[in-house]
Design a protein around this motif. Structure first.
Motif, short mmCIF file in Angstrom:
data_model
loop_
_atom_site.label_atom_id
_atom_site.label_comp_id
_atom_site.label_asym_id
_atom_site.label_seq_id
_atom_site.Cartn_x
_atom_site.Cartn_y
_atom_site.Cartn_z
N ASP A 119 -1.43 -6.30 3.92
CA ASP A 119 -1.82 -6.77 2.59
C ASP A 119 -2.23 -5.61 1.70
OD1 ASP A 119 -2.66 -8.96 0.69
OD2 ASP A 119 -4.63 -8.07 1.06
N LEU A 120 -3.12 -4.76 2.18
CA LEU A 120 -3.60 -3.63 1.39
C LEU A 120 -2.49 -2.62 1.10
CD1 LEU A 120 -7.09 -2.98 3.04
CD2 LEU A 120 -6.63 -3.98 0.79
N LYS A 121 -1.65 -2.35 2.10
CA LYS A 121 -0.56 -1.38 1.90
C LYS A 121 0.40 -1.84 0.80
CE LYS A 121 -0.45 0.64 6.56
NZ LYS A 121 0.33 0.76 7.82
N LYS A 122 0.69 -3.13 0.75
CA LYS A 122 1.62 -3.63 -0.26
C LYS A 122 1.00 -3.61 -1.66
CE LYS A 122 4.66 -6.44 2.61
NZ LYS A 122 5.29 -7.77 2.82
N ARG A 123 -0.29 -3.80 -1.76
CA ARG A 123 -0.96 -3.73 -3.05
C ARG A 123 -0.87 -2.30 -3.60
NH1 ARG A 123 -5.10 -8.34 -3.54
NH2 ARG A 123 -4.70 -9.56 -1.66
N VAL A 124 -1.13 -1.34 -2.73
CA VAL A 124 -1.04 0.06 -3.13
C VAL A 124 0.39 0.44 -3.48
CG1 VAL A 124 -1.21 2.42 -2.26
CG2 VAL A 124 -3.08 0.82 -1.87
N ALA A 125 1.35 -0.02 -2.66
CA ALA A 125 2.76 0.31 -2.90
C ALA A 125 3.24 -0.21 -4.24
CB ALA A 125 3.62 -0.26 -1.77
N LEU A 126 2.77 -1.39 -4.63
CA LEU A 126 3.17 -1.96 -5.93
C LEU A 126 2.82 -1.02 -7.07
CD1 LEU A 126 4.25 -4.52 -7.45
CD2 LEU A 126 1.85 -5.22 -7.65
N ALA A 127 1.62 -0.46 -7.03
CA ALA A 127 1.17 0.46 -8.07
C ALA A 127 1.93 1.77 -8.02
CB ALA A 127 -0.33 0.70 -7.95
N ASN A 128 2.07 2.32 -6.83
CA ASN A 128 2.70 3.63 -6.70
C ASN A 128 4.19 3.59 -7.00
OD1 ASN A 128 0.25 4.74 -5.97
ND2 ASN A 128 0.64 4.69 -3.78
N GLU A 129 4.88 2.57 -6.51
CA GLU A 129 6.33 2.50 -6.71
C GLU A 129 6.71 2.26 -8.16
OE1 GLU A 129 7.67 -0.50 -4.01
OE2 GLU A 129 7.19 0.70 -2.22
N ALA A 187 -17.06 5.72 -4.31
CA ALA A 187 -17.05 5.12 -2.98
C ALA A 187 -15.63 5.21 -2.43
CB ALA A 187 -17.52 3.67 -3.03
N ASP A 188 -15.52 5.25 -1.12
CA ASP A 188 -14.22 5.40 -0.47
C ASP A 188 -13.67 4.04 -0.07
OD1 ASP A 188 -11.99 6.50 0.80
OD2 ASP A 188 -13.04 6.79 2.69
N TYR A 189 -12.68 3.55 -0.83
CA TYR A 189 -12.00 2.30 -0.53
C TYR A 189 -10.52 2.56 -0.36
CZ TYR A 189 -16.23 -0.18 -2.08
OH TYR A 189 -17.53 -0.63 -2.21
N TYR A 190 -9.87 1.76 0.49
CA TYR A 190 -8.44 1.97 0.76
C TYR A 190 -7.62 1.95 -0.53
CZ TYR A 190 -3.83 1.49 2.87
OH TYR A 190 -2.53 1.70 3.22
N ILE A 191 -7.88 0.97 -1.37
CA ILE A 191 -7.10 0.82 -2.61
C ILE A 191 -7.24 2.04 -3.50
CG2 ILE A 191 -7.02 -0.43 -4.81
CD1 ILE A 191 -5.64 -2.06 -2.85
N THR A 192 -8.45 2.47 -3.75
CA THR A 192 -8.67 3.60 -4.67
C THR A 192 -8.27 4.93 -4.04
OG1 THR A 192 -10.99 3.74 -3.94
CG2 THR A 192 -10.51 2.42 -5.90
N ARG A 193 -8.35 5.02 -2.72
CA ARG A 193 -8.01 6.27 -2.04
C ARG A 193 -6.50 6.52 -1.98
NH1 ARG A 193 -10.26 5.20 2.44
NH2 ARG A 193 -8.46 4.64 3.71
N ASN A 194 -5.72 5.46 -1.85
CA ASN A 194 -4.29 5.63 -1.59
C ASN A 194 -3.38 5.45 -2.79
OD1 ASN A 194 -3.92 5.99 1.51
ND2 ASN A 194 -5.47 4.39 1.30
#
Length: 267
Positions: A119-129, A187-194
């Motif tokens: 779930d988290l990886k796909k959220r990040v990928a949407l923004a990056n891609e 703060a270190d969160y997966y979404i903001t870090r990646n």
């Protein structure tokens, strides 16, 4: 070359329109036309921007659950949909990570840990891609004590552009809501870090505080929160576009803030 020239001319057109707006009598702020003018002035900075709105949790993941059974995922989605509507109306391209009570994990995944990771990886990928200009992740805070309250923005340590966006949005949350004196926190969160773009995580309030929990379930208050975030986004892009240019004023923000949020279907 033609496209570049068009963008430059459009920017100056908006700037010129705003200067004309500033020349209007102050009494103009009191009528319906003033409300439309303030909306237009705050709209131009987000025109053609690609913004990811990420309502946190969803589907199998409820997030924090309040004492009365209210789920964080529902509050996040309600505010996220309102924010997305504001941004689209202003001319931004909005990508929502979810528009329903759903998650982004694969249907066949059964492990809750793996589902959350997917779930988290796909959220990040949407923004990056999509090479988005900004990501806003919406959440609700909680605490072991019932006392803490107040909306707060969080950014990844060392990401200066994210911090700038977070501080401006935090300022608008403070100005609009009048019930928080919190400051942007790293703060270190997966979404903001990646994410490879500026990203701000907004905790819209504490579900563990009884009075704030009631507010967060109120559509009118949800509208105030989304408008505060929108105003912060607009101010962030305005400052980035032309440092020091007076494209907005406190009067414009005041009129925009006092408008009643438009209706939007609840999830």
């Amino acid at each position: 070359m033609f496209i570049k020239a068009f963008k430059i001319n459009k920017r100056y057109l908006f700037a010129t329109a705003f200067l004309v707006f500033l020349a209007l009598p102050v009494t103009m702020y009191l009528d319906a036309g003033a409300a439309r003018e303030s909306q237009a002035v705050l709209a131009w900075p987000v025109v053609d921007k690609v913004i990811v709105v990420d309502p946190g949790h969803g589907g199998f993941d409820p997030g924090v659950v309040g004492k009365n059974g209210v789920m964080e995922k529902d509050i996040n989605l309600a505010i996220g949909k309102r924010l997305a509507a504001e941004l689209k109306q202003a001319g931004a391209t909005v990508l929502m990570t979810r528009e329903t009570d759903s998650d982004l994990s694969e249907p066949g995944t059964t492990s809750l840990l793996e589902k959350k990771q997917e779930d988290l990886k796909k959220r990040v990928a949407l923004a990056n891609e999509h090479k988005a200009d900004l990501l806003i992740s919406i959440h609700v805070n909680s605490h072991s004590s019932e006392a803490p309250r107040g909306a707060q923005t969080f950014v990844q340590p060392g990401f200066s552009e994210s911090k700038r966006a977070g501080q401006i949005i935090q300022s608008e949350l403070t100005n609009f809501l009048k019930n928080t004196d919190r400051l942007t926190k790293e703060a270190d969160y997966y979404i903001t870090r990646n994410t490879s773009i500026p990203a701000v995580l907004v905790e819209t309030g504490f579900i563990t505080n009884a009075s704030e929990s009631r507010l967060l379930q109120d559509p009118a208050y949800q509208g105030k929160v989304s408008r505060a975030i929108y105003a912060g986004i607009a101010r962030y892009f305005a400052a980035a576009a032309e440092a020091g240019a007076p494209y907005y004023s406190e009067e414009v923000i005041k009129v925009f803030k006092e408008q009643t949020p438009g209706p939007l279907g609840e999830p």
